[in-house]
Design a protein around this motif. Structure first.
Motif, PDB file in Angstrom:
ATOM      1  N   VAL A  21      47.842  49.275  44.162  1.00 16.29           N
ATOM      2  CA  VAL A  21      48.193  50.585  43.603  1.00 16.29           C
ATOM      3  C   VAL A  21      47.036  51.135  42.770  1.00 16.29           C
TER       4      VAL A  21
ATOM      5  N   HIS B  73      33.743  44.193  36.696  1.00 15.71           N
ATOM      6  CA  HIS B  73      33.748  42.829  37.232  1.00 15.71           C
ATOM      7  C   HIS B  73      33.474  42.854  38.730  1.00 15.71           C
TER       8      HIS B  73
ATOM      9  N   TYR C 126      44.678  42.778  37.845  1.00 12.26           N
ATOM     10  CA  TYR C 126      45.054  44.157  37.537  1.00 12.26           C
ATOM     11  C   TYR C 126      46.487  44.196  36.993  1.00 12.26           C
TER      12      TYR C 126
ATOM     13  N   ASP D  25      45.182  56.505  47.378  1.00  7.59           N
ATOM     14  CA  ASP D  25      43.796  56.911  47.661  1.00  7.59           C
ATOM     15  C   ASP D  25      43.349  56.516  49.064  1.00  7.59           C
TER      16      ASP D  25
ATOM     17  N   THR E  40      47.791  36.341  47.232  1.00  9.86           N
ATOM     18  CA  THR E  40      48.007  37.678  47.815  1.00  9.86           C
ATOM     19  C   THR E  40      47.103  37.883  49.032  1.00  9.86           C
TER      20      THR E  40
ATOM     21  N   LYS F 279      27.411  45.654  44.174  1.00 11.26           N
ATOM     22  CA  LYS F 279      28.599  44.820  44.395  1.00 11.26           C
ATOM     23  C   LYS F 279      28.710  44.414  45.872  1.00 11.26           C
TER      24      LYS F 279
ATOM     25  N   SER G 255      33.003  49.273  49.113  1.00 11.60           N
ATOM     26  CA  SER G 255      32.861  49.232  47.654  1.00 11.60           C
ATOM     27  C   SER G 255      32.272  50.553  47.187  1.00 11.60           C
ATOM     28  N   SER G 256      32.440  50.806  45.892  1.00  9.12           N
ATOM     29  CA  SER G 256      31.810  51.984  45.277  1.00  9.12           C
ATOM     30  C   SER G 256      30.352  51.710  44.930  1.00  9.12           C
TER      31      SER G 256
ATOM     32  N   VAL H  48      53.187  43.367  50.762  1.00  8.85           N
ATOM     33  CA  VAL H  48      52.880  42.030  50.251  1.00  8.85           C
ATOM     34  C   VAL H  48      53.229  42.005  48.763  1.00  8.85           C
TER      35      VAL H  48
ATOM     36  N   THR I 145      35.633  45.352  45.519  1.00 11.77           N
ATOM     37  CA  THR I 145      35.170  43.989  45.242  1.00 11.77           C
ATOM     38  C   THR I 145      35.962  43.351  44.112  1.00 11.77           C
TER      39      THR I 145
ATOM     40  N   VAL J  87      52.570  39.131  46.453  1.00 13.91           N
ATOM     41  CA  VAL J  87      51.965  37.827  46.153  1.00 13.91           C
ATOM     42  C   VAL J  87      52.463  36.812  47.192  1.00 13.91           C
TER      43      VAL J  87
ATOM     44  N   VAL K 181      49.132  46.402  49.646  1.00 18.47           N
ATOM     45  CA  VAL K 181      48.974  45.425  48.571  1.00 18.47           C
ATOM     46  C   VAL K 181      48.820  46.082  47.211  1.00 18.47           C
TER      47      VAL K 181
ATOM     48  N   TYR L 175      32.021  53.334  49.827  1.00 17.72           N
ATOM     49  CA  TYR L 175      33.003  54.410  50.006  1.00 17.72           C
ATOM     50  C   TYR L 175      32.737  55.606  49.094  1.00 17.72           C
TER      51      TYR L 175
ATOM     52  N   GLY M 171      39.464  41.125  42.650  1.00 19.11           N
ATOM     53  CA  GLY M 171      39.877  39.747  42.874  1.00 19.11           C
ATOM     54  C   GLY M 171      40.515  39.516  44.223  1.00 19.11           C
ATOM     55  N   VAL M 172      41.511  40.331  44.585  1.00 12.61           N
ATOM     56  CA  VAL M 172      42.195  40.143  45.863  1.00 12.61           C
ATOM     57  C   VAL M 172      41.210  40.323  47.013  1.00 12.61           C
TER      58      VAL M 172
END
Ligand SMILES: NC(=O)c1ccc[n+]([C@@H]2O[C@H](COP(=O)([O-])OP(=O)(O)OC[C@H]3O[C@@H](n4cnc5c(N)ncnc54)[C@H](OP(=O)(O)O)[C@@H]3O)[C@@H](O)[C@H]2O)c1
Length: 337
Positions: free
Chosen positions: A259, A328, A42, A239, A147, A195, A190-191, A283, A168, A285, A257, A210, A170-171
């Motif tokens: 934004v 993704h 991101y 959020d 991270t 996923k 997850s939405s 955090v 879902t 990274v 972590v 969620y 990368g982090v």
């Protein structure tokens, strides 16, 4: 061949374009890495869109990089030509707590990053690639993987703990895999149910959509017998932070972590933080030592990162489109030819 191709952003928001450069000679304590892969975070999307306006221009974007050593300086002792390595997100942050100077220097932001065939970098800022991973897989480690690692380490996550990962991306899917490897129980939100199925295949124990369950923090409390989670890794920011606090147990932790909800101010139930004696920590990274430690953990556990898209470096616009549309699951890997 004494020249190579670098993909260069000429100004904020300009798409990277090929430029021919001479292959660098390493200084005494530097190595030159023949990069084979990068991955889209991101953070890279924000950079590619032109929102990180400071730093040198023109510059090579992308913080993540994996490849093999092509040349070493005459004082380099720990690495040889041919060794496979990944580059640290903040090359000057070697270990311990960062300073503004060590954290402020970031590949792709304040110096040339990894969307190029060769990268000259300090010996101390690369870590050996886990042997079981391809370069494309390894290139997902330095930002997203580290991270997740420092988030879990920050809360001293151990067997039996309950960890919440949000979404879902990368982090978060690294959080799922690393928390499971530590013996924790993982609740993944997850939405998307599709996923969530991928998250389940990676080991997530409990799944909460969620979108259909916007009160997901209540689901976390129910799943934990009313107690709450030991750690929530918060990537939604404005959020999600308030609900992350409400989803956390007495004495538990919230890692700040992400934004993904924007850069505004988050309203939080601060009396809950106080009365539940929670630990809220930021955090950014992690250090080169964190990268080394994570690679050792990846090698020991044989974790293979979740990659939904394999693209090549001519497909940066497509990578931006997919990540921007949240199409993704886990990581987007990008090969460098
Ligand atoms: N502080 C640090 O050290 C650090 C390091 C790396 C990344 N980050 C930040 O962490 C965040 C995630 O990074 P990433 O590279 O993993 O991103 P990513 O791969 O683009 O993750 C995006 C995914 O997060 C989920 N998501 C989006 N908006 C959400 C929201 N409002 N609430 C909950 N989940 C949401 C979605 O998953 P579903 O479709 O499954 O819902 C989406 O697909 C970004 O804000 C990034 O800047 C911070």
């Amino acid at each position: 061949m004494s020249t190579y191709t670098a993909m260069v952003m000429n100004e904020p928001g300009a798409l990277p374009a090929p430029v021919t450069r001479p292959i660098p000679e390493p200084g005494p304590t530097e190595v030159v890495v023949r990069l084979r892969a990068t991955s889209m975070n991101y953070h890279d999307l924000v950079n590619l869109k032109g929102s990180i306006r400071g730093g040198p221009w023109p510059r090579v974007p992308m913080s993540d990089g994996a490849g093999e050593i092509a040349a070493v300086g005459n004082a380099v002792r720990s690495l040889r030509v041919g060794d496979r390595v990944v580059a640290a997100f903040s090359p000057r942050w070697l270990n311990g707590v960062a300073t503004p100077r060590t954290r402020g220097d970031v590949l792709g932001d304040t110096r040339d990053g990894c969307l190029q065939q060769y990268l000259c970098i300090e010996e101390s800022a690369v870590a050996r690639t886990p042997l079981h991973l391809s370069d494309a897989e390894a290139a997902t480690i330095p930002c997203a993987g580290v991270t997740a690692w420092t988030s879990l380490r920050g809360a001293d996550v151990k067997a039996g703990d309950v960890v919440v990962a949000q979404g879902t991306g990368g982090v978060s899917l690294y959080v799922v895999q690393l928390a499971k490897a530590a013996g924790a129980t993982v609740i993944l939100t997850s939405s998307s149910d599709a996923k969530l199925d991928v998250g389940k295949s990676l080991g997530a124990d409990h799944l909460v959509n969620y979108r259909t369950h916007p009160e997901w923090h209540k689901a976390v409390r129910e799943l934990t017998g009313g107690e709450g989670a030991d750690l929530v890794v918060d990537v939604g920011g404005v959020d999600t932070l308030a609900k992350s606090i409400l989803a956390t147990k007495m004495g538990g932790s919230i890692a700040i972590v992400g934004v993904l909800g924007g850069f505004g101010m988050a309203e939080i139930p601060y009396t809950t933080v106080m009365m539940q004696m929670q630990h809220v920590f930021g955090v950014a990274v992690g250090s080169a030592a964190d990268l080394v430690a994570l690679n050792a953990a990846m090698a020991a556990t044989h974790i293979v990162p979740q990659i939904s898209h394999h693209l090549d470096w001519t497909q940066i616009p497509e990578a931006m489109r997919v990540l921007g549309a949240q199409g993704h699951i886990g990581k987007i890997a990008i090969t460098i030819v």
